[in-house]
Design a protein around this motif. Structure first.
Motif, short mmCIF file in Angstrom:
data_model
loop_
_atom_site.label_atom_id
_atom_site.label_comp_id
_atom_site.label_asym_id
_atom_site.label_seq_id
_atom_site.Cartn_x
_atom_site.Cartn_y
_atom_site.Cartn_z
N ALA A 178 6.39 8.17 -0.40
CA ALA A 178 5.37 8.93 -1.09
C ALA A 178 4.02 8.27 -0.96
O ALA A 178 3.91 7.13 -0.58
CB ALA A 178 5.75 9.03 -2.56
N GLY A 179 3.00 9.00 -1.33
CA GLY A 179 1.81 8.35 -1.25
C GLY A 179 0.41 8.64 -1.45
O GLY A 179 -0.23 9.05 -0.53
N ASP A 195 12.99 6.13 -2.47
CA ASP A 195 12.46 7.46 -2.78
C ASP A 195 13.33 8.16 -3.83
O ASP A 195 12.82 8.86 -4.70
CB ASP A 195 12.33 8.31 -1.52
CG ASP A 195 11.12 7.95 -0.69
OD1 ASP A 195 10.18 7.31 -1.22
OD2 ASP A 195 11.09 8.32 0.50
N ASP A 238 4.65 8.53 -7.26
CA ASP A 238 4.01 7.97 -6.07
C ASP A 238 3.16 6.74 -6.39
O ASP A 238 2.83 5.97 -5.50
CB ASP A 238 3.20 9.01 -5.31
CG ASP A 238 2.02 9.56 -6.09
OD1 ASP A 238 2.02 9.41 -7.33
OD2 ASP A 238 1.12 10.14 -5.46
N SER A 242 5.28 3.70 -5.26
CA SER A 242 5.79 3.56 -3.89
C SER A 242 5.57 2.14 -3.39
O SER A 242 6.30 1.65 -2.55
CB SER A 242 5.16 4.60 -2.96
OG SER A 242 3.76 4.45 -2.92
#
Length: 191
Positions: free
Chosen positions: A2-3, A168, A179, A182
Motif C-alpha cells: 500500500a502506499g 498486506d 497504508d 506499510s
C-alpha cells in the motif's frame, strides 16, 4: 504494498517496509548458541549440533562446507581449527539448521491453537520530519490469525514478496489508515 509513502523518507521519516519488519521479528524468535564461532566452545557447540543428524550434514553441504571426513574428525577432536572461510560456513550452516528445526515450533506458537497472536505495530519514526509533513500515527495492536504458517515459510525461504503479501493481510486488520503502516519502525509480539 500500500502506499501514501510513495517517496518514503523524503521528509526524514525512518522505518522499514512492514514485510521486512515481519521477517526481522520472526528471526528475533530464533535462539541459539551465543558464543562466537571462532571461540573454542562456540565452534565445538556448532560442530556437535551439526554432526548429530543427517539434516546437519545437509546444512553443511548447503553452506558449502566440503571437507574430508578426516578433516571433520580433526575439527571435532579439536586437533585442527577451520580456516576463516569454513568458520563462516559452519556458522551459516548452524543457523540454517537451527531455523529449520525451530520453524514448526514458531508456527505453533504464533498460531496459538487458532487464536493467533496479538501484534504491536510501531509506526515510522518521524522525529526528523517537519511538523507540517508529519502524519498522525500511533502504535497499533491487532490480533493476527491465519497467516502465520505462510509468514514462517516465507521467512524460511527468504521470500520478501510473500512476506509483503502477508503484511498486506495484516494491514487489512488495521482499518482506515492501513497504508500509514506499510512502513514501520518495528513490530513485536509475545509468543
Amino acid at each position: 504494498m500500500a502506499g501514501r509513502w510513495k517517496d518514503f523518507g523524503k521528509y526524514g521519516a525512518n522505518g522499514a517496509p512492514g514485510g521486512e519488519a515481519l521477517g526481522i521479528a520472526v528471526e528475533g524468535m530464533v535462539r541459539g548458541i551465543s558464543l562466537p564461532v571462532d571461540s573454542e566452545r562456540g565452534l565445538a557447540a556448532r560442530l556437535n549440533y551439526l554432526t548429530k543428524s543427517d539434516a546437519g550434514y545437509e546444512a553443511m553441504d548447503r553452506a558449502g562446507v566440503h571437507v574430508s571426513p578426516r578433516t571433520l574428525m580433526a575439527w571435532l577432536a579439536e586437533e585442527r581449527i577451520p580456516n576463516k572461510a569454513n568458520l563462516a560456513r559452519l556458522d551459516a550452516a548452524y543457523w540454517d539448521l537451527r531455523r529449520r528445526n525451530v520453524a514448526p515450533d514458531l508456527k505453533a506458537r504464533l498460531n496459538n491453537n487458532g487464536r493467533g497472536t496479538r501484534v504491536e505495530i510501531n509506526p515510522v519514526n518521524q522525529d526528523r520530519v517537519e511538523q507540517k509533513y508529519r502524519r498522525d500515527l500511533a502504535p497499533r495492536s491487532v490480533n493476527v490469525r491465519g497467516v502465520w504458517d505462510r509468514a514462517v515459510d516465507a521467512w524460511m525461504d527468504d521470500d520478501q514478496d510473500e512476506l509483503d503479501a502477508v503484511w498486506d493481510e495484516v494491514l487489512d486488520l488495521i482499518g482506515s489508515d492501513y497504508d500509514g503502516y506499510s512502513h514501520v519502525s518495528s513490530i513485536g509480539w509475545a509468543a
